[in-house]
Every structure is written in C-alpha cells, then in structure tokens.
Design a protein around this motif. Structure first.
Motif, PDB file in Angstrom:
ATOM      1  N   ARG A 469       0.857  -1.187   0.000  1.00 44.73           N
ATOM      2  CA  ARG A 469       0.000   0.000   0.000  1.00 44.73           C
ATOM      3  C   ARG A 469       0.889   1.231   0.000  1.00 44.73           C
ATOM      4  NH1 ARG A 469      -4.591  -0.627   3.929  1.00 44.73           N
ATOM      5  NH2 ARG A 469      -5.505  -1.657   2.113  1.00 44.73           N
ATOM      6  N   ILE A 470       0.656   2.121  -0.951  1.00 47.28           N
ATOM      7  CA  ILE A 470       1.460   3.341  -1.083  1.00 47.28           C
ATOM      8  C   ILE A 470       0.531   4.545  -1.060  1.00 47.28           C
ATOM      9  CG2 ILE A 470       3.058   4.640  -2.547  1.00 47.28           C
ATOM     10  CD1 ILE A 470       3.978   1.998  -3.755  1.00 47.28           C
ATOM     11  N   ASP A 471       0.599   5.304   0.025  1.00 49.85           N
ATOM     12  CA  ASP A 471      -0.198   6.521   0.157  1.00 49.85           C
ATOM     13  C   ASP A 471      -1.671   6.285  -0.200  1.00 49.85           C
ATOM     14  OD1 ASP A 471       2.018   7.911   0.975  1.00 49.85           O
ATOM     15  OD2 ASP A 471       2.492   8.680  -1.026  1.00 49.85           O
ATOM     16  N   VAL A 512       3.679  -6.692 -15.107  1.00 50.83           N
ATOM     17  CA  VAL A 512       2.472  -5.913 -14.834  1.00 50.83           C
ATOM     18  C   VAL A 512       2.372  -5.577 -13.351  1.00 50.83           C
ATOM     19  CG1 VAL A 512      -0.056  -5.892 -14.949  1.00 50.83           C
ATOM     20  CG2 VAL A 512       1.253  -7.093 -16.713  1.00 50.83           C
ATOM     21  N   THR A 513       1.916  -4.366 -13.081  1.00 46.27           N
ATOM     22  CA  THR A 513       1.483  -3.964 -11.750  1.00 46.27           C
ATOM     23  C   THR A 513      -0.010  -3.682 -11.815  1.00 46.27           C
ATOM     24  OG1 THR A 513       3.618  -2.934 -11.231  1.00 46.27           O
ATOM     25  CG2 THR A 513       1.729  -2.261  -9.888  1.00 46.27           C
ATOM     26  N   VAL A 514      -0.773  -4.153 -10.823  1.00 48.23           N
ATOM     27  CA  VAL A 514      -2.198  -3.862 -10.735  1.00 48.23           C
ATOM     28  C   VAL A 514      -2.427  -2.988  -9.511  1.00 48.23           C
ATOM     29  CG1 VAL A 514      -4.535  -4.782 -10.511  1.00 48.23           C
ATOM     30  CG2 VAL A 514      -2.824  -6.027 -11.864  1.00 48.23           C
ATOM     31  N   ALA A 515      -2.979  -1.807  -9.736  1.00 49.83           N
ATOM     32  CA  ALA A 515      -3.213  -0.854  -8.657  1.00 49.83           C
ATOM     33  C   ALA A 515      -4.702  -0.598  -8.489  1.00 49.83           C
ATOM     34  CB  ALA A 515      -2.492   0.465  -8.952  1.00 49.83           C
ATOM     35  N   ASP A 516      -5.126  -0.479  -7.245  1.00 51.39           N
ATOM     36  CA  ASP A 516      -6.507  -0.128  -6.924  1.00 51.39           C
ATOM     37  C   ASP A 516      -6.484   1.115  -6.043  1.00 51.39           C
ATOM     38  OD1 ASP A 516      -9.135   0.095  -6.123  1.00 51.39           O
ATOM     39  OD2 ASP A 516      -9.044  -1.589  -4.725  1.00 51.39           O
TER      40      ASP A 516
END
Length: 631
Positions: A469-471, A512-516
């Motif tokens: 988790r980033i910011d 791939v990066t998956v961000a939510d």
C-alpha cells in the motif's frame, strides 16, 4: 415477431392473437379465458428467464381493455417505466419471442422501438410518460390529427415524482387535448406508496361508493382542470372498457382511475408483502421461490452495504438515510427496521431526495442517499448546486453502478463517473470487495464534504489482499520476474479482471502492476508517481470512457509532467443493450482476456503520448474499436 403455436404452445387462445385487431375481435365472454392464459404465460416465461412479474400480472385486464378500446398503433398507448408491458407485448404479436426475454439479442424487458411499431417510447425511468403524452398530443393537434388518441398509463408510485405533476400542470392548462391518463393504482411501487398523494388516492378509493360520473367528486385532478372517471375495478374488463370508451368520447384530457392488485392471480405475488416478486431471477413457478440454480446464500453488494450502514448508524446518531422509493433494493431496509425515524423514503423523487439530504446536512446530520446509479442522473443539478456548492457532508451510495445486465440501456449505471468527475469537491470511491466497501463507507461518512460510493449489481468477489500500500493506493499485484512495463489501474470490482489479465500478460512475458486507488477521484498524487515507473498505464472502468476516471488519471499525469502514456479502457459512449453483465463486459473488452488483448496490442506498438478521453494513436484506436463492440 408474431405469436403462433410455436411461440404460445400450450396456450391455444394466445396462439390466435397476432395483433391487437384479434383482441378487439374476441367476443366478451372469451376475455376471462384470455386473461387466464396471459397470466399463465407470463408466469411460465418469467419463471424460466427472470424478469418483472408482479407489475405485469396486475395489468392483464387493463391491457386487454386498452387494446379493445384503442386502435394501436394509430392510437398511441404509452407506458410509464414499462416494467408492466409484457401483456402489451403479448397482445401485439411478440409471444413467440419470450423465450429470449432479457437475454443477449432477445426480447427487451421494457418497451422497445426496435421491436414493434406499438412501442413508441422505451425510456424506463419513472414519472416521464405524462410529459411524453402532452408533447405527442400537441404534435397531433398541430398536424391536424386530433382523432388519434394518446393514452398514458402511469402508476400511483410514479405519480409521486415531480415531473408527473409538471406534466399535469400543463395538461390542465389546456384540457381540450384528448389525452387519456390511466392511473394504475395498486398502492405500491417497490413498497407501499407513501405521502400525501397516496393518502388522497386512498380517500378517493374509500369514497368509491358515493356516486359515479366524470365529476363525481372534487379532487386533485378536477382542481387542475382535468376530467376524472373512477375509481374503476382494474380487473373487470367490461367496466374498464366502459370507462375508457367514456374517456375517449369526452375529447379532452381525462384521468381514468383504475384500482388493481399487484401480482393478481398468482398467490405468491399477491401475498408478497416485501415485494420480492416485483422482479425475479429464475423461480419455481409453483412457489415463486428462487430456482435452485439461481439461488445463492452469498450476500450481494447491496446486502453488504446495508449491513455496514446499520453498523455505522448504531455508532453515530447523526447518520440518516434517504432513498427514492427503493428501501429494499438499495439496502436500507435493515436500518429502516432498526431506526425508522432516521430513514426517509421520499417516493420516486430523486431531485427532492438530494436537496432534502442537503437540508439535513445543514441541520447537522450526515445523510446517506442510496439510489440506483442510473437514477442519480435525474438529480445531477441538485448534486452540483445544492450539495457540492455548499460543500455539504452528504454521501451518495450508487447501487447498480456500471453494467447492470438484463434491464438494458436505461438501467446501466454507466454515466455516473463522466458526470460526477466534473463536480468540484466531490470524492468518489469504488470498492473492489466487501472489506474495502466497509472501509470506504466509513471513510465517506467521516468526510466533511460530499462523497460517492459506487457499487455494482450482483455478488462481490472474494477479498483481495494488497501486496503493498502506497499513500492509500493498494498494489494488488507486482510481477516479480519481469521489468514493470504495464500499470493496470482498476476501478472497483474490475480489479478481478485486471488480476486475470496480469496473469495472462505474464505468460506472454510482460511485467504488470495492478493498482486499486479505492478513492478513484480526485486522482491522488501517488498514482502519478507509480505510473511514472512504468512504460504504459492502462485504466479499466465500467463507465463511459469519455470523461471518466481514466480521463482524469491521464489529466493528472499530464499535470504532474509524467510522460507515461495512458490508455483508457471503458464503455463506449453508446446505449449498451441488455444481456448478462459478464457477456456485456466481455464484449466491451473489459474481462481478463479482453484487457490482456488490448495491452498486448499496445505493448507491441510504438510508445504513444498520454491521452485525454479516447486514444488517438493507431494502437490505442484498436482498443477503442474492441471496446466499441458493445454497441
């Protein structure tokens, strides 16, 4: 589409009905038989495919009478909402198409101009039909065709909507136009109809034995200058025909007040106090209970929201809730049962619901307005000027957001993101799973300003734990063995499809990066920084891609001087037809394989500049064409 033995097998009288002329030709003594067959046919077909049940069973005799008195399509019969139009479809030659009811490429669950000349309007939002009728009657008058009657069927529930009274105000000002308003009064919409109008209609029904005639008693309609006939038994075809013929003969705007029973002739629906048989999936026709294949113990998104809202209401006395005639469908019933004084059903009046919520917020409360995403469109000005302009703490929970499935174009909640992203100071959240729903709802209600929580139709997927988790942004997946080439930004429940796409892309050697983001608007600065570490960013949402979250992310990257190109995957700016949610998302390229195909095309092509809205390069245009197949 013509009824016949193949389409109405087991229903011998329906097999003879291919057009309204055949209904008019039937001798009166055969009409009860026709009504019985229509009811049995509707129960049989809806039990197999799902659809609206109670509303259609309640208007069988009324629809028969309409087609015996009026000559459709020369005379025009208009249905408000349209979820009671199955008998109309049957009597206008479409019984043979009911095998594909509400399925991809099959019969629409609402009136459809593409299906029949007998369907003139197909908007299935409530309280609109009287305005259509007023305009159409004016057109007939201007064209020198005043003998072509305009008939508008509206329910007592829809009569709680302000637009209906705007139309009545205009119809009453010039009552010589021959508009027949058929008030189908069954005392409920989803739930019992409430408010002063419902009480007035109840008083008219209570005094039904005091006399009859066009001016039997003074009432709201006569005070507006309209003629009034009724109340008349809406299940007595002869009485209905008599009233409708009298109304037509008056040559002016007249209200025919018909009293009906929702679910008439089908005991499970007649006894359905909770209105669970208003609209159904596949059911056991004998009992009305969900068929084993369609029943599920898993809670829906709506159920999860209702449970979490009740928890918040138990903790905070300032939390109140409002809805527009949909307590159960939007998940408010648990809170209404526990705290009835803190839950308000305003009727089918979305504009009033939003501004009433603003007033509650001004009074120190935090209102939660639970409403279908498609219906919030009707109150956009109130969201913008009455809530956001005043920076009021109101939370909007939009049920059925995105692609909803078999109800079709008018019910897809696909316009909200494009509309709401332009509202200053409004924060929008889209949870991916029940755990995030609980967290985001709690954060929304703690926010000192307007917020939106967006929920899809159906059951949520299993919880997805973030890898990091980033910011405030959850990273759901990061390829461990490849350079980070592609960032997939998932909006809410499309996280599952993005994770599936990531696995397919890794099989093709693409990292791939998956961000939510959770809170998808405004775009957080951390997302731009994350995108800057990738060769390509692809946003995935089940809203219209023009002006939606992807467009906002592209703008945010441009403002932050991040040069990573952004491609927006979403729904085309078109009216998406009915079908299952899975089918329609796949057709738009928004399932796992579709997303992976789009990324592979882009990955193989040259680098492209960031985009705002529709991709402009050749590679991105291929993605647009793929998503556009939902047309």
């Amino acid at each position: 589409m013509t009824a016949g033995p193949a389409g109405a097998g087991g229903f011998p009288l329906l097999a003879e009905i291919g057009a309204p002329a055949a209904v008019r030709a039937l001798p009166p003594e055969r009409l009860p038989e026709l009504a019985r067959e229509i009811r049995a046919f509707v129960i049989d077909r809806v039990a197999a495919s799902g659809g609206h049940l109670g509303p259609n069973l309640g208007v069988v005799e009324l629809t028969i009478a309409l087609h015996r008195v009026f000559d459709s399509p020369r005379d025009t019969v208009l249905f408000d909402i349209g979820h009671q139009a199955y008998p109309h479809k049957i009597l206008t030659g479409r019984a043979g198409a009911f095998g594909g009811l509400r399925q991809d490429g099959g019969l629409s669950g609402y009136p459809s101009r593409a299906e029949s000349e007998h369907d003139v309007i197909e908007n299935s939002h409530a309280s609109t039909v009287l305005s259509y009728a007023d305009g159409l009657a004016r057109a007939r008058q201007l064209s020198g065709e005043p003998d072509r009657a305009v008939v508008a069927v509206i329910g007592d529930g829809a009569l709680t909507g302000g637009m209906a009274w705007e139309a009545l105000n205009n119809l009453g000002a010039e009552p010589r136009r021959p508009v027949v308003v058929v008030l189908n009064d069954n005392g409920r919409s989803y739930a019992p109809t409430t408010g002063a109008v419902a009480a007035h209609l109840g008083a008219l029904k209570a005094g039904a034995g005091e006399g009859r005639g066009a001016e039997r008693c003074r009432n709201l309609f006569t005070d507006l200058g309209l003629a009034y006939l009724g109340p008349v038994d809406g299940h007595d075809t002869a009485a209905l025909e008599s009233a409708l013929r009298a109304a037509r003969a008056l040559g002016r705007t007249v209200v025919v007040h018909a009293t009906t029973v929702k679910g008439k002739g089908y005991p499970p629906a007649e006894q359905d106090a909770a209105d669970c048989l208003h609209a159904v999936g596949t059911i056991d026709p004998e009992t009305g209970r969900p068929a084993p294949a369609s029943g599920s113990a898993a809670p829906s998104w709506t159920d999860v929201f209702g449970r979490e809202l009740l928890r918040l209401a138990e903790e905070r006395a300032d939390v109140v809730a409002l809805t527009a005639s949909m307590l159960r469908p939007t998940g408010l019933q648990p809170m209404a049962d526990r705290f009835p004084a803190r839950v308000l059903d305003v009727g089918i009046a979305e504009q009033h619901a939003v501004t009433c919520a603003a007033g509650l917020a001004l009074g120190g409360y935090h209102p939660v307005v639970a409403i279908y995403a498609t219906f919030l469109n009707r109150a956009f000005d109130q969201v913008l000027m009455d809530v956001a302009l005043h920076r009021l703490p109101v939370t909007f929970v939009l049920d059925r957001a995105g692609v909803t499935g078999p109800d079709g174009p008018s019910h897809h909640g696909m316009w909200d993101l494009s509309l709401l992203t332009m509202v200053p100071g409004l924060r929008i959240a889209a949870p991916r799973d029940p755990e995030r729903l609980a967290v985001l709802l709690r954060e929304a209600v703690a926010t000192d300003g307007p917020t939106v929580l967006r929920l899809p139709k159906g059951g949520p997927a299993a919880a997805v734990e973030p890898a990091a988790r980033i910011d405030g942004i959850d990273l759901l997946h990061r390829s461990p063995c490849y350079p980070l080439e592609v960032l997939l930004v998932a909006v809410g429940p499309l996280a599952g499809a993005c994770l599936e796409a990531a696995a397919l892309l890794e099989d093709a050697g693409i990292g791939v990066t998956v961000a939510d983001p959770g809170w998808v608007h405004p775009v957080g600065p951390a997302l731009a920084a994350i995108a800057g570490r990738h060769r390509l960013a692809v946003t995935v949402e089940d809203g219209v891609r023009i002006g939606g979250i992807g467009a906002m992310i592209a703008q945010a990257l441009q403002d932050a001087r991040v040069t990573t190109p952004v491609t927006v995957l979403g729904l085309p700016p078109a009216f998406v037809p009915h079908g299952s949610r899975a089918e329609l998302l796949a057709r738009a390229g928004l399932d796992g394989p579709g997303i992976a195909r789009s990324v592979r095309r882009l990955h193989a092509g040259p680098a492209v500049p960031p985009v705002l809205g529709n991709p402009a390069t050749a590679a991105a245009a291929a993605v647009t064409a793929a998503a556009g197949r939902a047309r």
